[in-house]
Structure formats: structure tokens, C-alpha cells
Design an enzyme around this catalytic site. Structure first.
Site, short mmCIF file in Angstrom:
data_model
loop_
_atom_site.label_atom_id
_atom_site.label_comp_id
_atom_site.label_asym_id
_atom_site.label_seq_id
_atom_site.Cartn_x
_atom_site.Cartn_y
_atom_site.Cartn_z
CE LYS A 1 -8.83 -2.00 5.37
NZ LYS A 1 -7.24 -2.11 4.95
CG HIS A 2 -10.66 -6.82 6.99
ND1 HIS A 2 -11.74 -5.27 7.62
CD2 HIS A 2 -10.12 -6.73 6.51
CE1 HIS A 2 -9.63 -4.24 7.89
NE2 HIS A 2 -9.18 -5.58 7.07
NE ARG B 1 -0.12 -0.32 6.07
CZ ARG B 1 -0.44 -0.92 6.84
NH1 ARG B 1 0.43 -0.21 7.88
NH2 ARG B 1 -0.87 -1.85 7.15
CG HIS C 1 -3.07 -8.65 12.12
ND1 HIS C 1 -3.79 -8.21 12.39
CD2 HIS C 1 -1.90 -8.40 11.54
CE1 HIS C 1 -4.17 -6.82 11.18
NE2 HIS C 1 -2.82 -7.18 10.88
CG ASP D 1 -3.15 -1.61 3.84
OD1 ASP D 1 -4.06 -2.53 4.01
OD2 ASP D 1 -2.29 -2.88 4.24
NE ARG E 1 -8.10 -0.85 10.11
CZ ARG E 1 -7.57 -1.88 9.65
NH1 ARG E 1 -7.67 -3.21 10.75
NH2 ARG E 1 -7.33 -2.63 8.67
CG ASP F 1 -6.39 -9.39 6.23
OD1 ASP F 1 -5.38 -8.88 5.20
OD2 ASP F 1 -7.06 -8.47 6.60
#
Length: 738
Positions: free
Chosen positions: A234-235, A143, A247, A135, A204, A318
């Protein structure tokens, strides 16, 4: 004859492998077509191709985190290489929290070596090389840190409304990831952020305008894929109107099909532009399937995405360890048990952290929780494949998922044809992107390809062009003038990273007063506020860096304004709380939105405040306030201006950047140069970065989609805190620099 020799050699290697696979077919991926490879696979190998998950360790043979790997892959699997071999994994997903690397001062040479080691493990049995994914969105979800290029993020990109910069950012992301041996980037985010209270997308997202998201997101996709790395839209079908983090729960959107169509605009553009992959959302969309989240819904993935929109590429879920997926397949009784066991595990781990003698109790609680979850994780995986997904992403129990899928094939709830279809799509993708012929990365050359001057210049241009002035009551053309020997006090939320401001301020000629906050916390204490007020007496200007400002940060700003000194607020998070400053004599003289709390964004703010660059950014989202709109999308004050200089509604963009979309950015800096695929360096100065004509947005109104009924009449006022640790997602929403 050559094939026979290769097969024999592969067989010998298999016999000596740490996890024996001598009885499995040798497919010799590099020498055969996807159809030929598929024909030689057994069921274990096929299911393995569907399984893409994380592994723990920073090298293929790293056994340091053996217990973590065993928790996912079973007894005896202590290293990443062993996991790849045993399960014939189709792909791996890199994370900092999985100890694949550190996000701060990333050792990129070791990352490339990890990629080499994992690919060697995959190919040692004569099997198929890996999809290696990450990601790397730019901004808060990055990351890999420096020396990779640091970008301000998608909403900053939206504030530039510049397709050329979006394409160039995609080029940098694609080139840098390819240099690390990564062949698929789970980016960009194409969610249309129509809900100001969205707890997981936010910065984002590019915008709340579907056309702007389509154009800039589409340009990013083409930029990434121009470097031989797959992009992932995405998403799907859009997470931008949710008010729950998937999440941590199961979001639901209740809007009509007409509104859904607006959220689909960016995905239609991505599909027409040839995006390789699309990632699903763990979100229930009532207009299509009110029972299951998109990840597990056949009407969404097969009916809408495959049949209606015509997507023929790879669909990935995901992460399947997210609650949004797992809760959807549980009965009410299972949900209650899930909550009970989760709380029990959390409590046991907290006790073990304080008292090492409680470690056994923590392990027992985790084992009990995992045993309960095993059939649920298998159920989720089967549902995802039945719905139409190809990749099962990031499970925490490989054995349970593999056994569950094989059992479903045996009982007919999944057909062999379905499995073969998904595996073939993955293999064709691997052929298209050269994965089947993967060669080792030259680790010695990696550092020279990341964070090059040309790549950093792209990030700098985006950051400078995104700075959005929402208030400017200062006298003169720029808020600050170093020639007058301006003394500046730097204060603010430690989550805004104010420590990144003194260096660029000093470089611009200012005298800076700043006290480092030893604690990483969102809000200042009353004693800190008092200290700042005292320090303000000896300076000319106060710069306050805010992050998700609420009552305590506003208290600090008000106290500083009351000193009579010029106060400049630099907001590093979402702009919604800034509705407070739409009017009012007691407001700070200058309010600037920069959409990120990292070094490139804060340096750009100094460039604008000191007059080295113009404030060109325009709000990419509408900011509600009171009973109406505080700041319309498109609002932005040029430096020294007293009125908005852009319309509130964003017109559809054309495929190539036009004068309307690039003129303001060009006024500040030259267009970003194209990158050559081999070095991530700039090409000739006049190289174009225009995306192809396929980026014309799907027809849609130019206004942002209406909010769903559940959010109608929302008054934002204070946005509050992103209350997220994101369950190991490594998002670093409030990224700290220390």
C-alpha cells in the site's frame, strides 16, 4: 452422501441462526472449489464477499456496542456475529477504537477467541469463512500492542538498509497475526516518502529511495507471507509525495509520468515477488487520471495496475469512509452540504459530551448526516468496483453500499461478470491461504507465540541498527560513561515518551533525575523549561527526547545547552526538523535520530549512547535545509566519529543481502534467525532469512524521484506537528505509554 448430510446440517443451523438465512444457498465452502462456491451464490452473498468492514465488540456476541453496530448494519444488528451473518461479510477489519481489543496490554487470548467466534458465525450458515485483517505495520501503526512484538517502524528499518532484518520482521508480523486468527495484514507501506511535509505517511515509509523501499518492503512481504498470512502493498500508486492527508481531504500529485514510474518501483517488485493484495490510495494522480483518485479510477486500477503492471491478485480499496474517497464523488453543492452537516454533528457531539441532556440532539444530527451520506457512500462503492477494485473496505453504512451495488447491477452500470470476477479472486485467495478450511485457534497457546525472545531480538536488532547519529561533538568514544557515575537529567516532549528512558539508563549504571509529566502534550511550558535548567545544575548530562520539535522544544534545548552541560537530543519522530543542528556552536553536543517513540527504540538509543552498541544507522531520507540539503540520504556518524560514514546515494540492493548491506549490522549483532511457522520461535542459529531472488528491484535510477512541481524548492526548516487525529484511524501517531 456426505455432501448431502452436510447441506442438511447447515440448513438446520441456518434455521436456528439469530439472523435467519434459510432461503439463501448453502455453499459449503470447505468442501468445494472457488468456482463451485461462486456458482451457488446469490447476489446478496456475492456482494457480501466484496464487503470487508469493522465490527464493534471484543467477542462475536458482544452487544455492548449495539448502537454502533446498528449505525453501520441497521436495526436489530447489535453484535458482530449478527452483522457477519446478515451481510455474508467477506471480511472484517480489526481496530482498537472499535473495541475489538486494547492496544495497550492487549488480551491476545480474547483476540483469538473473537476470531474463532466470527469464523463460526460466518460458517454457521454453510457460507464462506472470513478474511480477518488488521493494520499491523510495526511502529506507529500497530493495532495489537504488547505482548505482541513492538517494532520501531518502517523508517527505522530503512535506516538499517538490511534485507535480512526486513524479512525477519515480516516473519514475526505474519506469525503473530496468524496466531490470533488474522489471515491478512495490511502491510507493508511501500510509499516513497519524497515529500518531507507529507502529513500521513512520514515514519510509516521506509525511505525516499524507491530501490530501498522496494528491497526492504519486498523482503517484508515475503517474510509475512512465509507464515501463511497475506501481505498487502500500500498505497497504490504511491502516497509518498502528497501534502494532504487523505483521511481529511483529497490529495493530488502533479508530477510527470516519469516521476510516477519511480513511485511504482516498489509495487513492481512486490508484484514480481507474489504479493497477495494491493491497497489503493485516495489520491489523484494527474499523470494517469486528473479527475478521480486512484481508488475510483479505472485508468489507474485496471489500466495501470492490472493491464500494464500485470497484477492478478486481490485489489482492496483503502477505507471508504475517508474523505479522500467521499469528496471525489460529490458535486460542489454536496461538498458544501457535507461540510455543513459534519460541523453540525461535531458541534452536537461536543455539547452532548459536556451535557448529557443534549444526547438526543447529537443523535438527530448524526442521523441527518448519515441519511445525507448514504447515496454518496453507495456511489463511492460502485465507482470503486467499476474502477477494478475487489474489496470495498470499511464502509460505515453496509445497507447503503449493498443496495447501491445491487442497484448498479440491475441498471447495468455494473455487470454480473464484473461482480463474479472480483468474488472469484477473493475466493481463490481464500483457498490459497487456507481460509476456506479455517479451523478454530487454540486460544490457550496464543500467549506463548507472541513476543517471544526470538521475536523481540529481531525488534531489538532493528532498533539498535537504526540509531543514527547526526551530531557527535562529545569527547571519547561514547557520549556517556556509567563507570564515571554519570548523573543524567531526562527531559523532553511528553509525546516522545521520555518516561521510557530512566529504566534502561539505570540498568546501564547511570543515576537518573526525571519528573513525570502528568499531561500528554507535545511542547513543554516555560515553567517546565525553567525547572529543567535548575535541575541541570546538579547533573553531568541532559538527555532531551524530542517529538516533531518546533519553537518551544528548540527553546528548551537552547536553554539547556546554555547551562554548559552536555546535552544529548534523541529525536523520536521524523528527522527533517534536525536540519537546524547541521552546524552551529550553540547546538547540543549529540543529536541522535531513532524514528520511534516506543520502548524498543528508546532502549536502543540508551544502548548506543552508553557504548553497548554502535551507532550504525544511516538516514533513509534526505533532510532539506536552507536552500539545499542539510543531511543527505545515507548520512550517519558512527559513535565517536566526526565524519559521515556512508554515501549520500543508496545503490540498488541485490536480491539476497550482500556484504554491503549487512556488514554494519553484523558488526553489532548476529543475523536474525529464521522463525518456524508453528511457534514464532527462532530456528537454528545458522538459519538463513534471505528473501528469494524474485526481490530484484525493477530497473530504475538510484536517485530518489524528483519532487513534483508543487513541492519544488521546499525548505523544510521546522517540520511542525502531524496535525492528525486521523478520523478514527487509530494510528496513534504520538503513541503514549500511559
Amino acid at each position: 452422501m456426505r455432501s448431502l448430510v452436510s447441506l442438511a446440517l447447515a440448513g438446520a443451523l441456518a434455521l436456528s441462526a439469530l439472523v435467519p438465512t434459510a432461503l439463501t444457498p448453502q455453499v459449503q465452502a470447505a468442501e468445494q472449489t472457488p468456482e463451485q462456491i461462486l456458482a451457488k451464490m446469490n447476489l446478496d452473498q456475492k456482494v457480501g464477499q466484496l464487503l470487508w468492514t469493522h465490527v464493534y465488540g471484543d467477542s462475536a456476541d458482544d452487544a455492548t456496542y449495539g448502537s454502533d453496530n446498528q449505525a453501520i448494519f441497521g436495526t436489530g444488528i447489535s453484535t458482530p456475529a449478527q452483522a457477519v451473518k446478515k451481510y455474508h461479510l467477506g471480511g472484517v477489519l480489526y481496530f482498537n477504537w472499535a473495541h475489538n481489543f486494547s492496544s495497550e496490554n492487549t488480551d491476545v487470548t480474547k483476540v483469538a477467541a473473537l476470531s474463532n467466534g466470527l469464523q463460526a458465525a460466518a460458517k454457521a450458515d454453510g457460507n464462506v469463512p472470513l478474511g480477518i485483517t488488521i493494520d499491523q505495520e510495526g511502529g506507529m501503526v500497530s493495532r495489537v500492542g504488547a505482548p505482541a512484538t513492538i517494532f520501531p517502524g518502517n523508517m527505522a528499518l530503512g535506516a538499517t538498509a538490511n534485507q535480512s532484518l526486513a524479512y525477519s520482521q515480516g516473519q514475526v508480523l505474519g506469525c503473530e497475526m496468524r496466531s490470533l486468527g488474522i489471515n491478512a495484514d495490511f502491510a507493508p507501506v511501500l510509499d516513497v516518502n519524497t515529500n518531507p511535509n507529507n502529513p500521513v505517511i512520514g515514519l510509516r515509509a521506509i525511505s525516499d529511495d524507491p530501490n530501498l523501499v522496494a528491497q526492504l518492503g519486498g523482503a517484508q512481504i515475503q517474510g509475512i507471507q512465509s507464515q501463511g498470512v497475506s501481505a498487502t502493498a500500500k498505497h497504490f500508486p504511491g502516497h509518498g509525495d502528497a501534502d494532504t492527508d487523505s483521511h481529511l481531504g483529497l490529495p493530488r500529485v502533479t508530477y510527470s509520468r516519469q516521476v510516477l514510474n519511480q513511485h511504482l518501483v516498489p509495487f513492481k517488485t512486490a508484484i514480481s515477488g507474489g504479493v497477495d493484495m494491493i491497497m489503493t490510495a485516495h489520491i489523484v494522480v494527474d499523470a494517469i487520471d486528473p479527475k478521480l483518485p486512484a481508488t475510483l479510477s479505472k485508468p489507474v486500477l485496471t489500466g495501470l495496475l492490472r493491464q500494464e503492471l500485470g497484477f492478478t491478485g486481490v485489489i482492496t480499496t483503502d477505507a471508504l469512509d475517508m474523505e479522500g474517497a467521499q469528496l471525489a464523488v460529490m458535486t460542489p453543492a454536496e461538498q458544501a452540504k457535507y461540510k455543513e452537516l459534519k460541523n453540525k454533528e461535531d458541534s452536537a457531539k461536543q455539547k452532548a459530551d459536556k451535557d448529557p441532556t443534549q444526547a438526543d440532539s447529537a443523535r438527530e444530527a448524526s442521523t441527518e448526516f448519515k441519511k445525507f451520506l448514504a447515496p454518496i457512500r453507495a456511489r463511492v462503492a460502485v465507482k470503486a468496483l467499476q474502477a477494478g477494485s475487489d474489496i470495498l473496505l470499511n464502509t460505515k453504512d453496509a445497507a447503503a453500499v449493498v443496495d447501491g451495488v445491487k442497484a448498479a447491477v440491475k441498471d447495468g452500470s455494473l455487470t454480473s461478470a464484473q461482480i463474479d470476477q472480483s468474488v472469484l479472486r477473493i475466493l481463490k485467495w481464500k483457498q490459497k491461504r487456507g481460509v476456506l478450511k479455517t479451523e478454530p485457534i487454540d486460544t490457550a497457546s496464543v500467549k506463548a507465540k507472541l513476543g517471544t525472545p526470538a521475536s523481540k531480538d529481531v525488534a531489538r536488532q532493528i532498533a539498535r541498527s537504526s540509531v543514527t547519529l547526526l551530531r557527535n561533538d562529545s569527547k571519547g568514544k561514547a557520549p556517556l560513561d556509567a563507570a564515571k557515575g554519570t548523573r543524567v537529567l531526562v527531559a523532553g516532549s511528553s509525546w516522545a515518551n521520555p518516561e521510557l528512558l530512566p529504566e534502561p539508563l539505570k540498568a546501564a549504571g547511570f543515576s537518573v533525575v526525571f519528573t513525570q509529566d502528568p499531561d500528554a502534550k507535545e511542547d513543554p511550558s516555560d515553567s517546565e523549561i525553567s525547572a529543567w535548567v535548575h535541575q541541570a545544575a546538579n547533573v553531568d548530562t541532559v538527555i532531551f527526547a524530542s517529538y516533531a520539535p518546533g519553537a518551544q522544544q528548540f527553546k528548551a534545548i537552547d536553554a539547556l545547552v546554555a547551562t554548559g552541560k552536555q546535552v544529548i537530543v534523541i529525536n523520536t519522530s521524523l528527522p527533517y526538523p534536525l536540519a537546524r543542528y547541521r552546524s552551529g556552536a550553540s547546538a547540543p553536543q549529540v543529536v541522535a535520530e531513532i524514528y520511534a517513540n516506543n520502548s524498543v527504540a528508546l532502549a536502543a538509543a540508551v544502548d548506543v549512547l552508553s557504548g553497548q552498541a554502535s551507532a550504525l544507522g544511516k538516514l533513509p531520507v534526505s533532510v532539506p535545509g536552507g536552500s539545499g540539503v542539510a543531511y543527505a540520504r545515507g548520512f550517519g556518524l558512527g559513535a565517536g566519529s566526526a565524519t559521515a560514514t556512508a554515501p549520500a546515494t543508496m545503490a540498488p540492493l541485490t536480491a539476497a543481502p550482500t556484504a554491503a548491506t549487512t556488514a554494519t549490522a553484523a558488526a553489532a549483532t548476529a543475523p536474525a534467525a529464521a522463525l518456524t511457522p508453528s511457534t514464532c520461535e527462532a530456528g537454528a542459529a545458522k538459519s538463513t532469512t534471505k528473501p528469494s531472488a524474485s526481490l530484484a528491484a525493477a530497473p530504475s535510477p538510484t536517485k530518489s524521484p524528483k519532487r513534483g512541481l508543487a513541492h519544488s524548492g521546499v525548505e523544510t526548516g521546522l517540520f511542525g506537528v502531524f496535525a492528525l487525529a486521523l478520523l478514527g484511524g487509530g494510528l496513534a501517531l504520538r503513541s503514549r505509554t500511559r
